[in-house]
Every structure is written in structure tokens, then in C-alpha cells.
Design an enzyme around this catalytic site. Structure first.
Site, short mmCIF file in Angstrom:
data_model
loop_
_atom_site.label_atom_id
_atom_site.label_comp_id
_atom_site.label_asym_id
_atom_site.label_seq_id
_atom_site.Cartn_x
_atom_site.Cartn_y
_atom_site.Cartn_z
N SER A 54 29.75 49.58 71.99
CA SER A 54 31.07 49.33 72.57
C SER A 54 31.80 50.65 72.74
O SER A 54 31.56 51.61 71.99
CB SER A 54 31.89 48.41 71.65
OG SER A 54 33.24 48.36 72.05
N ALA A 65 33.52 50.89 63.52
CA ALA A 65 32.58 51.60 62.65
C ALA A 65 31.17 51.05 62.80
O ALA A 65 30.19 51.81 62.84
CB ALA A 65 33.05 51.50 61.20
N SER A 74 23.06 33.52 75.13
CA SER A 74 23.48 32.18 75.57
C SER A 74 24.80 32.22 76.30
O SER A 74 25.27 31.20 76.82
CB SER A 74 23.58 31.24 74.36
OG SER A 74 24.58 31.67 73.46
N TYR A 96 34.87 46.85 63.17
CA TYR A 96 34.07 46.68 64.38
C TYR A 96 33.72 48.02 65.00
O TYR A 96 32.57 48.27 65.36
CB TYR A 96 34.84 45.81 65.38
CG TYR A 96 34.17 45.64 66.71
CD1 TYR A 96 33.05 44.83 66.85
CD2 TYR A 96 34.67 46.27 67.86
CE1 TYR A 96 32.42 44.66 68.07
CE2 TYR A 96 34.05 46.11 69.09
CZ TYR A 96 32.94 45.30 69.19
OH TYR A 96 32.32 45.14 70.41
N GLY A 134 21.58 37.12 71.54
CA GLY A 134 22.93 36.71 71.92
C GLY A 134 23.08 36.51 73.41
O GLY A 134 24.06 36.92 74.01
#
Length: 269
Positions: free
Chosen positions: A144, A159, A16, A157, A14
Site C-alpha cells: 500500500s 507498518a 473474491s 497497517y 483474497g
């Protein structure tokens, strides 16, 4: 400080855009050979070409990390560019549609888990044998602050990101004897393109011009989004620097940790 990363090969998923791009650029500045990953061919190749133009070493690979076959092809491509991959930064993931406990659906949870946790598993496991053979490896999973301070919305998200922290702690114990470390980085409120847009909109609602200076925007909007004792957002470069240290030989005794980049936030603040 020399982080001793010259010539090390790092795959950043991820990368880019956003955090992943910043990490890829940071590692390239430290001398690593960076494998830039994304799903959009143009964006991914643009980042790799930009790194090369700035004097770094980079290659681009493409693939959907929720597809086993695509990941197999991605890993094979990454391994073909240079020396075996010794550093993996699992940054790809993110959240889907915004839901709360009145609208959340099981399929959203399954998709989020696949996109975040299982994607990291798919990428990491085929690279572990090479790291074990070399008796050296670094794995950093981007979680996060939502994993530690879950909000009332987007529970899926929070979890999934919490699962990444537990997964990393387990992995760290399993590979420590092989000279491999595994750590998690959990960013809080970080200035990105999407965050800046949200802040400018919020500040405009408070009467500030959308094109006001960033310090003025930040001062007005940050308290509306989060209570950060440091009084500012974090930067993409600060995340990149933290990751660069964790994947370096200088961090060889740090494993199983979860590094928070949150400006001093704690539950209850």
C-alpha cells in the site's frame, strides 16, 4: 502485447472481491488458469464461475490465511487443479479497526502483521520448491502507499505493509538464481466499492447529490482525501494490468522492486 501467460497457473489470495478479484480476472483474460481464493464460499465460487462463463479458466479455494492447517489444505487444493502453481499474488490482508497513537493496541499490530505479512509467508513458502524445480516463478505482494507515506492513524497497517516491501526485497535476492522474481505493488487512491461510497458521502456533505456522475463526485471528493497530481483515482483494472505484466515472462529482469500506483503522489505533496 502477448504476455505469454496462456496456461500458467496463478493463485490470487483474497480474490473474491476488490483488487484481488480484478487481478484474477485480468490474469484470466491473459489466458492464465486462475485459482480464486476467499473465505466466503459463495462469493469466491461466484467469481470463479463468472470467469469461466466469460471464457476463462478458474477454480475456487477457501481458507483462513492466519491458520497454518487451513493454508496447507488450500495449497494442496490449488496444486491439485492443474499444473503446479507458478504465480502467486498475495493480495489478502487489509486493516482492522481504525486506531491512532492515542488508542492503538499491541494486539492490533500483531493481528495486522499476521493477516498481511505472515499470511503471505504461509502461502508462498510451500510453493517455492515447485517454482525452484521448474526454474520459473512469479511472486507479487500487494502492499500500500501507506507503507511509504504513513498517515497518523492506522499505524499498525502502515507498518505491516512496509514489512511486506522489505520481505519481498529479501525474497527476491534469495530466489533470483532460480528464475523466480518477487515484486511488490503499492496502490494509492484506487476506486473501489468502499472508496466510492466514502467519496459519495463526502461529496454529499459538500452539497452534491449522492447519485451524481462519478467524474463530478471524484472532482469534488478527491481533494478531501488525497492530493493526487493526476487529478483522479486509479482503477482496479490498472492494478490488474500492472500485476499481469510483472508476473509475465516479459518481466523476467524485474525483481525486488516496489511499483507505486499513486497518480504521482510524493511525500510532502
Amino acid at each position: 502485447m502477448d504476455l505469454e501467460l496462456d496456461g500458467r497457473v496463478a493463485l490470487v489470495t483474497g480474490s473474491s472481491k476488490g483488487i484481488g478479484e480484478a487481478v484474477a480476472r485480468g490474469l484470466a483474460r491473459e489466458g492464465a488458469v486462475v485459482i480464486v481464493h476467499g473465505r466466503d464460499k459463495t462469493k469466491t465460487e461466484d467469481v470463479a464461475h463468472s470467469i469461466v462463463a466469460e471464457g476463462g479458466r478458474a477454480h475456487a479455494v477457501l481458507g483462513d490465511l492466519t491458520d497454518d492447517d487451513a493454508v496447507d489444505r488450500l495449497v494442496a487444493s490449488a496444486q491439485a487443479f492443474a499444473k503446479p502453481v507458478g504465480i502467486v499474488v498475495n493480495n489478502a490482508g487489509g486493516s482492522g479497526r481504525t486506531e491512532d497513537w492515542t488508542t492503538t493496541r499491541p494486539d492490533t499490530w500483531a493481528t495486522g502483521y499476521d493477516r498481511n505479512v505472515l499470511a503471505a509467508v504461509r502461502v508462498t513458502t510451500p510453493l517455492l520448491p515447485g517454482m525452484r524445480a521448474a526454474k520459473w516463478g512469479r511472486i507479487v505482494n500487494i502492499s500500500s502507499l501507506a507503507a511509504l507515506m504513513p498517515p497518523s492513524n492506522r499505524p499498525d497497517y502502515a507498518a505491516a505493509k512496509a514489512a511486506m516491501i522489505a520481505m519481498t526485497a529479501s525474497l527476491a535476492k534469495a530466489v533470483a538464481k532460480d528464475g523466480i522474481t518477487a515484486n511488490t505493488v503499492s496502490p494509492g487512491t484506487i476506486r473501489s466499492t468502499s472508496l466510492e461510497e466514502a467519496f459519495r458521502t463526502a461529496a454529499a456533505n459538500q452539497g452534491l447529490a449522492r447519485d451524481a456522475s462519478w467524474p463530478d463526485i471524484e472532482r469534488t471528493a478527491l481533494p478531501l482525501f488525497a492530493q493526487v497530481p493526476a487529478g483522479r483515482c486509479g482503477t482496479l483494472e490498472e492494478i490488474a494490468d500492472a500485476v499481469a505484466f510483472l508476473v509475465s515472462p516479459r518481466a523476467s529482469y524485474i525483481t525486488g522492486s516496489n511499483l507505486r500506483l499513486d497518480g504521482g503522489m510524493w511525500p510532502g505533496l
